[in-house]
Each structure stands twice: as structure tokens, then as C-alpha cells.
Design a protein around this motif. Structure first.
Motif, short mmCIF file in Angstrom:
data_model
loop_
_atom_site.label_atom_id
_atom_site.label_comp_id
_atom_site.label_asym_id
_atom_site.label_seq_id
_atom_site.Cartn_x
_atom_site.Cartn_y
_atom_site.Cartn_z
N UNK A 281 -4.09 17.12 -33.22
CA UNK A 281 -4.43 16.13 -32.51
C UNK A 281 -5.85 15.25 -33.49
N UNK A 282 -5.85 16.10 -34.59
CA UNK A 282 -6.91 14.89 -35.35
C UNK A 282 -6.10 14.02 -36.15
N UNK A 283 -4.87 14.37 -36.64
CA UNK A 283 -3.91 13.23 -37.31
C UNK A 283 -3.85 12.37 -36.41
N UNK A 284 -3.28 12.82 -35.01
CA UNK A 284 -3.33 11.71 -33.99
C UNK A 284 -4.41 10.66 -33.71
N UNK A 285 -5.78 11.09 -34.01
CA UNK A 285 -7.23 10.55 -33.69
C UNK A 285 -6.97 9.64 -34.77
N UNK A 286 -6.36 9.54 -35.83
CA UNK A 286 -6.14 8.54 -37.03
C UNK A 286 -5.75 7.10 -36.52
N UNK A 287 -4.95 7.33 -34.81
CA UNK A 287 -4.83 5.99 -34.62
C UNK A 287 -5.37 4.99 -34.24
N UNK A 288 -6.93 5.56 -33.62
CA UNK A 288 -8.08 4.80 -33.52
C UNK A 288 -9.20 4.66 -34.18
N UNK A 289 -8.89 5.67 -35.18
CA UNK A 289 -10.20 6.18 -36.21
C UNK A 289 -10.53 4.43 -36.42
N UNK A 290 -12.00 4.16 -37.29
CA UNK A 290 -11.96 2.81 -37.38
C UNK A 290 -12.38 2.39 -39.55
N UNK A 291 -12.89 3.63 -40.33
CA UNK A 291 -13.06 3.11 -41.60
C UNK A 291 -11.76 3.56 -42.12
N UNK A 429 2.02 24.23 -41.90
CA UNK A 429 1.17 24.44 -43.17
C UNK A 429 -0.31 24.06 -43.89
N UNK A 430 -0.33 23.06 -43.27
CA UNK A 430 -1.29 21.56 -43.66
C UNK A 430 -2.79 22.33 -44.00
N UNK A 431 -3.46 21.17 -44.39
CA UNK A 431 -4.78 21.71 -44.12
C UNK A 431 -6.01 20.65 -44.45
N UNK A 432 -7.07 20.23 -43.76
CA UNK A 432 -7.62 19.33 -43.06
C UNK A 432 -9.50 20.24 -42.98
N UNK A 433 -10.06 19.09 -43.21
CA UNK A 433 -11.60 19.23 -42.83
C UNK A 433 -12.37 19.31 -41.86
N UNK A 434 -13.24 18.66 -41.29
CA UNK A 434 -13.53 18.62 -40.29
C UNK A 434 -14.49 19.03 -40.13
N UNK A 435 -16.07 18.45 -39.46
CA UNK A 435 -17.32 18.48 -40.04
C UNK A 435 -17.42 20.46 -41.17
N UNK A 436 -17.04 19.62 -41.51
CA UNK A 436 -17.28 21.33 -42.97
C UNK A 436 -16.88 22.19 -42.55
N UNK A 437 -15.14 22.45 -41.37
CA UNK A 437 -15.18 23.27 -41.10
C UNK A 437 -13.23 22.53 -41.86
N UNK A 438 -12.89 23.75 -42.38
CA UNK A 438 -11.60 24.23 -42.97
C UNK A 438 -10.78 25.25 -42.99
N UNK A 439 -9.73 24.06 -41.45
CA UNK A 439 -8.52 24.62 -41.37
C UNK A 439 -7.15 24.93 -42.25
N UNK A 440 -6.74 25.99 -42.55
CA UNK A 440 -5.68 26.10 -43.71
C UNK A 440 -4.46 27.64 -43.40
N UNK A 441 -3.77 27.11 -43.84
CA UNK A 441 -2.81 28.20 -43.70
C UNK A 441 -3.22 29.39 -45.07
N UNK A 442 -3.16 30.28 -44.51
CA UNK A 442 -3.53 31.33 -46.03
C UNK A 442 -2.35 31.31 -46.59
#
Ligand SMILES: Nc1ncnc2c1ncn2[C@@H]1O[C@H](COP(=O)(O)OP(=O)(O)OP(=O)(O)O)[C@@H](O)[C@H]1O
Length: 536
Positions: A281-291, A429-442
């Protein structure tokens, strides 16, 4: 910028064996077997085994021309010859006994294999104290691409061949220690995941599978791919029924939470699927992101949580694919009435890079630039690392648009499309940070992934582990660079081209080689994009 030092160069060399992993092989006599009557213990046996040497062994092209691109961990080599996977038995020839075996470190619990049976199959043994003893850690040689499937197939084919004294049900999963995690500060949020999955699906309870994906709602359906976890179908949504105008969609159907082992894997749990849903969802949302914006990550239309037997029309499509191409997955009719599935509805994004035929290297060069930019945008916005960017996870489709446009740190950047559009998929296996939350695969306990050989891809996993120092939550964008070095090798070596005897092809091959010479000097895709687009 961090350039290679002479000391680093000394640690690496590029092997000249293009197709085998044998060049750096060596043998050390450590044990010799005594297979009479009882299972062996570590103390009373001795076997001649292969030991990895201290250099890269996975195939790498001569065209690297002595340029050291990467520092690598060991790429251990096995002499095992295994079905569905490639490797060499040659090195066995000089062992005195014909039925010597090398142990493969696979996570079977409490299995004693009969050493007289199942040639070439690795084993673990129990000592008298009933503890698992690993005698050696050789590698498993896998085909490039979907490593998890290769690994499962390897294990499953060997299970069938080998007569174990204990039953196979101990093999609950080959990846039983792998975890998807969400970290916020020090806290893990592993509960509440079902609720969160339902929230992302905009549902309160699971929907009936058959009714949700009824045949008449889907036109021109076809199974197009499969992963270790799921089946992938392509269809056009019947637009009279669905309001939105995404006509060409892909359904990625992933069984969840059940006790049935499927395709050699334990089914994913809610906590394991949640990061994949969030990251998609987050990576898809980059389609409409501003910066920072990009269309380089797959577009997701929606996710559903459904329950019930596999619908008959999907079973038919599955069987058709199986008849035509041969499926490596288990037949979906094994799922029962209470089975849960996550269905990711994605936009169709073309064929994977391993199967796509580029016009020439000019086209692949610009595809590469699109990949770099997408990763750079992902890093900037979400500290994104893909961590599994093999050619099966890069999709290419034709486009009429002349340019691919993105925003990178508030600047609009344009890349020539040269007729192709690139989309990155599969964030398992990807990793992202959203609002200080890190999602990853250990992956810290995922030994088997780091033992594989057979392609530079498998060195990449070890190189990543070095880079993150086995702390998979850390943001280490160099992993994107390591994967880019892999993509470059593949673009030079193994992707298909329609026309190679042209001036433009030769010119862009040189350009790609120039990039290859410097790629490992960058610390992130973002830094690489700065360089390629002359920013700051
Ligand atoms: N959006 C898409 N458009 C076109 N093809 C797709 C799309 N998503 C997936 N596929 C096809 O389905 C295959 C499997 O998809 P994917 O890699 O997401 O599955 P997976 O179960 O996560 O695989 P893995 O075994 O790597 O975990 C891909 O290699 C690709 O060929």
C-alpha cells in the motif's frame, strides 16, 4: 563518496567460471563414515567433505573484466547433484567410498537419515544426547530467481527419495524461523494483526471466497504465475460490475493461518502478511505523493480477506496452467471450507525481466535507470529497501509514453522510457519505516537462504547480511545498491535482446559497464540517483 580501497580489493576476486560454482572448491578430510547398524554420532564418524574457500564462487561473468564490484561473503559450494537444482558432483570422484554423504544444513528437526539410502542427500544426525548435530555446512545450489520455491522443491524432492527412520511430518516448514516484524521503538506488535489485516481490507469479517470472486465478475481469467506462498491469476474485471476502471488486474491469492502445509511452507500468519500489505500500500501511494513520487512500484487496487474452498473456476485455471506449463505448487483443491486467503488485487504490470526480450541495451539501460530512480524515491520517502530484487520481481511492459516522470526530493526528474515501463513487485523481504514504525522481515535465523549458491543472486543475500550485520530492522540502503549491482550483471549477462549487432547496443553496453564500475561506490540508490541526474 566511499571508493574501494586496495585492502578491500585484496579480499575479493572475480572468478572466471561462468557456469559453475566449482572453481574455488577445496576438500578437507575431517571425518570418515562408519555406517554399520546404528545411526552415527558426531564423535564416531568421519567423512570427507567439501569445504568452502575464502572467495566468491557463484557464477559471474568474465565481462567484469577484473573490475571488483563487490565484497562478498563466502559462497560455499557443494558437490551434491540434486533434482531441480543445479550443481556438480565432480568433486565426489576422489572420495574412497562411493556412498559418502555430505550433510546439508536444512531445518529438519530430529530426522535421522539412513546413510545407505538416498545418494547425495544431506543429513543431520542426532547424537546420543538427542541433540541435533550439524557436521558440515555445505551449500544448496539453486536456480536463479524464486529461491524459496527452488529451496522447497529441493527439500521435497529429497524427502521423497530418502527413507527416513523418522517421519516427514517433522518438516513443518523450511522457513519456520522467519518472521515478519513490526518494530516501534523496542516494542513488537504481533497481536492485533488479524484486526489490522481486516482494517486494510475495509472488512469486519472474512468474505466468502466464491461469492467475492464469482466467475462472471472476472473476464479473460488466466493463471500467470506462482510463488511459494501463492497463486497469481490475471483477469480483466468486468467493468459493468466493478465501478473502478482498472481493467487489467492480477489476483495474488495467499493462503493464511491454516495448519495445512502448502508448497512445502507453513501458511503465512496474519502477522506475516500484514507487513506485505502495508508495504504494498505504501509503495503504491508513492504514485500520488508530493515530495517523492514514482510509478515504479506496483499499483494495488485492494486487498480482501476471504474464506472457503478454492472456487472451481480458479481450480480450472490452475489445472490448465499445470497441464500447459507444469506447476510446482500443490493442487489448491486441498484447501477446506474454513481456509482463509488474502487476495491482493494488483494492476497487471507486464512480464518479469528474466522473460522479457529487450530491443537492445539502450532500452535495458533506461529500464535500469527507472529501477534506480524508483528505489531512490522509496529510500527518501520510507527508508525502503527491497531486499529481494531478483529478475522475477522486476516487471516490464511496453508503453507509448516517451518519458517516465517522478519527483525526487521535490525535484521533477524525467527518464526516457525507450518504450518500456518498469514495475517493482513482491515485498516479502522488504523493509520500510513509517512514522517511526519499521516493517521488515527478520532473516537473522534464516540459515538456508544464506547457504544457497548457483547464481550471483545467492551471494547477494550474504552480502546483504554483512551489510545489515544481521540486524534486519536497520535501514541499510546499501542493500539496494547491492541488488543494483546484481541487476547490472544480469542486464549485461543474461537478459534477452532482440538485436545485439548494432552500434547503439555496443554503446549502451559500455555505458552499463561504466555504471557497473562505480555502482558499489554508492551507499544508497538515492546517492546513485544524485550522481546520474547531476543533483547537488
Ligand atoms: N502485478 C503483476 N503483474 C504481472 N505479473 C505479476 C504481478 N504480480 C505477480 N506477478 C507474477 O506472478 C509471479 C509471482 O508473484 P510474486 O513474486 O509476487 O509471488 P510470491 O508468492 O511472493 O513469490 P515468492 O516465491 O518470491 O515469495 C511473479 O514472478 C510474476 O510473474
Amino acid at each position: 563518496m566511499n571508493f574501494w580501497t586496495p585492502e578491500l580489493k585484496q579480499n575479493v576476486r572475480v572468478p572466471y567460471n561462468i557456469d559453475s560454482s566449482v572453481e574455488n572448491s577445496s576438500y578437507t578430510e575431517i571425518k570418515e563414515p562408519n555406517y554399520e547398524n546404528e545411526p552415527l554420532t558426531f564423535e564416531d564418524c568421519s567423512i570427507k567433505v567439501y569445504c568452502p574457500s575464502d572467495s566468491i564462487s557463484t557464477p559471474c561473468d568474465k565481462r567484469l573484466g577484473g573490475t571488483v564490484l563487490f565484497q562478498s561473503d563466502l559462497s560455499p559450494i557443494t558437490h551434491l547433484k540434486l533434482d531441480g537444482v543445479e550443481h556438480s558432483r565432480d568433486k565426489c570422484a576422489d572420495t574412497k567410498e562411493t556412498d559418502l554423504y555430505v550433510n546439508v544444513d536444512i531445518p529438519f528437526q530430529n530426522i535421522i537419515a539412513s546413510p545407505k539410502k538416498g545418494p547425495n542427500f544431506g543429513k543431520k544426525r542426532l547424537s546420543n544426547s538427542n541433540e541435533m548435530v550439524t557436521v558440515v555446512h555445505p551449500s544448496i545450489s539453486l536456480n536463479p530467481g524464486k529461491w524459496r520455491k527452488s529451496l522447497n522443491n529441493f527439500i521435497r524432492s529429497k524427502i521423497n527419495e530418502t527413507n527416513f527412520t523418522k517421519k516427514v511430518e517433522h518438516r513443518s516448514s523450511i522457513c519456520q524461523d522467519r518472521k515478519s516484524l513490526v518494530l516501534k521503538g523496542e516494542h513488537k506488535f504481533e497481536n492485533k494483526c488479524e484486526e489490522d489485516v481486516l482494517k486494510y481490507c475495509h472488512q469486519c469479517t472474512p468474505l466468502p471466497f466464491n461469492a467475492t470472486y464469482e466467475q462472471y465478475k472476472l473476464l479473460n481469467s488466466k493463471k500467470i504465475g506462482e510463488g511459494a506462498y501463492g497463486e497469481v491469476f490475471r483477469c480483466s474485471a468486468n467493468q459493468k460490475i466493478l465501478k473502478e476502471h482498472i481493467s487489467d488486474i492480477v489476483l495474488k491469492i495467499i493462503p493464511l493461518e491454516g495448519s495445512t502445509v502448502i508448497n512445502g511452507e507453513k501458511q503465512k500468519t496474519f502477522s506475516q502478511i500484514l507487513p506485505e500489505i502495508i508495504i504494498t500500500n505504501k509503495m503504491c501511494s508513492l504514485r500520488t505523493s508530493k515530495t517523492n513520487s514514482t510509478n515504479g512500484f506496483v499499483s494495488i487496487r485492494k486487498v480482501s480477506l476471504v474464506k472457503g474452498r478454492y472456487p472451481p473456476h480458479f481450480i480450472n485455471l490452475w489445472e490448465k496452467y499445470d497441464n500447459e506449463k507444469g506447476s510446482e505448487n500443490d493442487h489448491p483443491e486441498l484447501f477446506g471450507d474454513n481456509q482463509l486467503f488474502a487476495v491482493l488485487e494488483l494492476k497487471f504490470a507486464g512480464s518479469d525481466m528474466a522473460n522479457f526480450k529487450f530491443l537492445n541495451s539502450e532500452q535495458s539501460y533506461y529500464a535500469l535507470k527507472q529501477i534506480i530512480l524508483a528505489l531512490a524515491v522509496g529510500e527518501e520517502e520510507y527508508q525502503f529497501e527491497h531486499r529481494d530484487l531478483h529478475l522475477g520481481n522486476i516487471l516490464i511492459e511496453y508503453t507509448n509514453k516517451k518519458h517516465v516522470i517522478c519527483t525526487f526530493k521535490n525535484s521533477k526528474l524525467t527518464v526516457l522510457s525507450k518504450g518500456v515501463n518498469v514495475t517493482i513487485i513482491d515485498y516479502t523481504l522488504s523493509r520500510i519505516t513509517i512514522n517511526d514504525c519499521c516493517y521488515f522481515n527478520d532473516l537473522s535465523r534464516d540459515e538456508e537462504l544464506f547457504q544457497a549458491t548457483g547464481d550471483y543472486q545467492y551471494d547477494v543475500y550474504r552480502m546483504m547480511r554483512n551489510e545489515v550485520k544481521n540486524n534486519w530492522s536497520s535501514f541499510s540502503p546499501k542493500t539496494n545498491i547491492i541488488w543494483l549491482s546484481y541487476v547490472i550483471v544480469k542486464v549485461l549477462d543474461s537478459v534477452k535482446y532482440k538485436s545485439i549487432n548494432t552500434k547503439v547496443h555496443r554503446m549502451y553496453i559500455n555505458k552499463i559497464k561504466e555504471l557497473q564500475n562505480i555502482i558499489m561506490t554508492f551507499e544508497s540508490a538515492s546517492q546513485c540517483a544524485n550522481y546520474l541526474f547531476n543533483l547537488n
